[in-house]
Design a protein around this motif. Structure first.
Motif, PDB file in Angstrom:
ATOM      1  N   THR A  78       0.813  -1.214   0.000  1.00  0.00           N
ATOM      2  CA  THR A  78       0.000   0.000   0.000  1.00  0.00           C
ATOM      3  C   THR A  78       0.852   1.272   0.000  1.00  0.00           C
ATOM      4  O   THR A  78       1.991   1.284   0.450  1.00  0.00           O
ATOM      5  CB  THR A  78      -0.941   0.075   1.216  1.00  0.00           C
ATOM      6  OG1 THR A  78      -0.197   0.447   2.387  1.00  0.00           O
ATOM      7  CG2 THR A  78      -1.672  -1.229   1.445  1.00  0.00           C
ATOM      8  N   GLN A  79       0.241   2.322  -0.522  1.00  0.00           N
ATOM      9  CA  GLN A  79       0.767   3.666  -0.302  1.00  0.00           C
ATOM     10  C   GLN A  79       0.720   3.921   1.199  1.00  0.00           C
ATOM     11  O   GLN A  79      -0.076   3.293   1.919  1.00  0.00           O
ATOM     12  CB  GLN A  79      -0.105   4.672  -1.055  1.00  0.00           C
ATOM     13  CG  GLN A  79       0.327   6.121  -0.960  1.00  0.00           C
ATOM     14  CD  GLN A  79       1.759   6.312  -1.441  1.00  0.00           C
ATOM     15  OE1 GLN A  79       2.683   6.252  -0.624  1.00  0.00           O
ATOM     16  NE2 GLN A  79       1.948   6.525  -2.725  1.00  0.00           N
ATOM     17  N   PHE A  80       1.571   4.817   1.679  1.00  0.00           N
ATOM     18  CA  PHE A  80       1.563   5.067   3.119  1.00  0.00           C
ATOM     19  C   PHE A  80       0.257   5.722   3.552  1.00  0.00           C
ATOM     20  O   PHE A  80      -0.432   6.378   2.781  1.00  0.00           O
ATOM     21  CB  PHE A  80       2.761   5.920   3.539  1.00  0.00           C
ATOM     22  CG  PHE A  80       2.754   7.331   3.009  1.00  0.00           C
ATOM     23  CD1 PHE A  80       2.080   8.344   3.677  1.00  0.00           C
ATOM     24  CD2 PHE A  80       3.454   7.667   1.856  1.00  0.00           C
ATOM     25  CE1 PHE A  80       2.064   9.647   3.207  1.00  0.00           C
ATOM     26  CE2 PHE A  80       3.462   8.967   1.378  1.00  0.00           C
ATOM     27  CZ  PHE A  80       2.772   9.954   2.047  1.00  0.00           C
ATOM     28  N   PHE A  81      -0.099   5.518   4.797  1.00  0.00           N
ATOM     29  CA  PHE A  81      -1.311   6.062   5.400  1.00  0.00           C
ATOM     30  C   PHE A  81      -1.022   6.209   6.886  1.00  0.00           C
ATOM     31  O   PHE A  81      -0.035   5.666   7.390  1.00  0.00           O
ATOM     32  CB  PHE A  81      -2.516   5.139   5.148  1.00  0.00           C
ATOM     33  CG  PHE A  81      -2.292   3.742   5.656  1.00  0.00           C
ATOM     34  CD1 PHE A  81      -2.805   3.325   6.878  1.00  0.00           C
ATOM     35  CD2 PHE A  81      -1.543   2.822   4.925  1.00  0.00           C
ATOM     36  CE1 PHE A  81      -2.581   2.046   7.358  1.00  0.00           C
ATOM     37  CE2 PHE A  81      -1.324   1.532   5.389  1.00  0.00           C
ATOM     38  CZ  PHE A  81      -1.836   1.147   6.618  1.00  0.00           C
ATOM     39  N   PHE A  82      -1.869   6.928   7.598  1.00  0.00           N
ATOM     40  CA  PHE A  82      -1.585   7.210   9.005  1.00  0.00           C
ATOM     41  C   PHE A  82      -2.718   6.855   9.954  1.00  0.00           C
ATOM     42  O   PHE A  82      -2.660   7.180  11.132  1.00  0.00           O
ATOM     43  CB  PHE A  82      -1.219   8.690   9.173  1.00  0.00           C
ATOM     44  CG  PHE A  82       0.037   9.088   8.439  1.00  0.00           C
ATOM     45  CD1 PHE A  82       1.283   8.626   8.855  1.00  0.00           C
ATOM     46  CD2 PHE A  82      -0.019   9.897   7.315  1.00  0.00           C
ATOM     47  CE1 PHE A  82       2.438   8.966   8.180  1.00  0.00           C
ATOM     48  CE2 PHE A  82       1.132  10.250   6.635  1.00  0.00           C
ATOM     49  CZ  PHE A  82       2.363   9.781   7.066  1.00  0.00           C
ATOM     50  N   ARG A  83      -3.734   6.178   9.455  1.00  0.00           N
ATOM     51  CA  ARG A  83      -4.851   5.779  10.307  1.00  0.00           C
ATOM     52  C   ARG A  83      -5.033   4.268  10.177  1.00  0.00           C
ATOM     53  O   ARG A  83      -5.399   3.786   9.104  1.00  0.00           O
ATOM     54  CB  ARG A  83      -6.126   6.515   9.891  1.00  0.00           C
ATOM     55  CG  ARG A  83      -6.060   8.029  10.089  1.00  0.00           C
ATOM     56  CD  ARG A  83      -7.292   8.725   9.491  1.00  0.00           C
ATOM     57  NE  ARG A  83      -7.369   8.530   8.057  1.00  0.00           N
ATOM     58  CZ  ARG A  83      -8.454   8.102   7.409  1.00  0.00           C
ATOM     59  NH1 ARG A  83      -9.549   7.806   8.086  1.00  0.00           N
ATOM     60  NH2 ARG A  83      -8.451   7.959   6.098  1.00  0.00           N
TER      61      ARG A  83
END
Length: 306
Positions: free
Chosen positions: A189-194
């Motif tokens: 995945t692309q980075f995410f923060f949740r």
């Protein structure tokens, strides 16, 4: 932060960083250096992270001959000197099928058995991707083409918060399914923060019949301004609370690193509680934050007990 019941129960009454059994697999992304100084920084990161026995490391790639050559040289050196399984990124941008075949064959001859196959971003910021007249029009086509060249292991990209160019979330999921159906082995995945963003995405993929491994991409925040720029480009959302935690730390690098490690480690620990056992770290050619997070996830250097 709202958590699914399974994650909340998994964390209930357990210290956040209680000893973990070391049952996770990690991988790391690097980018090819442009100078001798950057080469030294990259190799320092490779040498520090190699003892963690990553399942693979990947090296990014851009359109244009010089970038391709740097990627090839970096991948080849990692295989030869660090003895790590290295995956080379490959894109459709400004390349004919014949050119991609030549690059892929060179990788195979150099011992590369894993390709991260991407459509690629337009060469001009804000521009639109235009396929090469004799090239592949999509990542799915690229995957199928690579499988005809050699039996590569292939990873592709996934977007928990939807690719910025997708017409809707379902269209983006349909595109991912085409890539998997074309022969891709996993999606990163692309980075995410949740964390809940990943869990919801994982459920949607299962509903769509996608059963290939989906590996979360983790970006430890070493440079706040740079992260904001990356997030704007790829459609990732930085939560307000996270933005506020970095306020006032521009001139305090040690404190900023401590905050960044804490945020990323809690984030990964929550993913772990939700069943995630594979993590892919976007290192930006820096080792310390990724190493610290891996340590908190129970990963230890080869020969050292977790």
């Amino acid at each position: 932060m709202t958590q699914t019941p399974s994650v909340a129960s998994a964390l209930a009454g357990v210290p956040l960083f209680a000893d973990l059994p070391g049952d996770v697999s990690v991988s790391f992304e690097f980018f090819p250096p442009k100078s001798e100084k950057m080469e030294a920084q990259l190799w320092d990161a490779v040498e520090k992270l190699a003892p963690l026995n990553p399942s693979f490391v990947s090296v990014t790639y851009g359109a244009g001959g010089s970038t391709r050559e740097r990627t090839h040289a970096t991948v080849e050196r990692i295989i030869r000197e660090a003895h790590l399984p290295a995956a080379a990124h490959l894109t459709c941008v400004e390349a004919s099928k014949a050119e991609i075949r030549a690059v892929a064959e060179q990788y195979w001859e150099a011992g590369v058995r894993h390709i991260v196959a991407l459509r690629g971003d337009p060469t001009t910021e804000g521009g639109t991707f235009v396929p090469h007249p004799d090239g592949y029009a999509s990542a799915a086509e690229l995957v199928a083409g690579l499988k005809e060249i050699a039996p590569f292991e292939i990873s592709v990209a996934a977007y928990p918060e939807t690719h910025p160019e997708a017409t809707c979330p379902q269209a983006d999921i349909d595109n991912l399914k085409r890539k998997i159906d074309a022969g891709a082995d996993r999606a990163i995945t692309q980075f995410f923060f949740r964390p809940e963003c990943f869990f919801e995405f994982r459920d949607k993929l299962a509903t769509a019949g996608i059963d290939a491994p989906i590996v979360p991409g983790i970006l430890p925040v070493s440079n706040v301004a740079q992260t904001r720029k990356f997030a704007a480009m790829c459609g990732s959302i930085i939560p307000d609370w996270m933005d506020r935690l970095f306020e006032g730390l521009d001139e305090r690098p040690a404190a900023r690193k401590l905050v960044a490690a804490t945020i990323a480690a809690e984030f990964c620990r929550t993913l772990y509680a939700g069943g995630v056992r594979d993590f892919h770290f976007y290192t930006l050619n820096r080792a310390d934050l990724s190493y610290a997070i891996c340590h908190l996830l129970g990963v230890r250097p080869i020969g050292e007990k977790a």
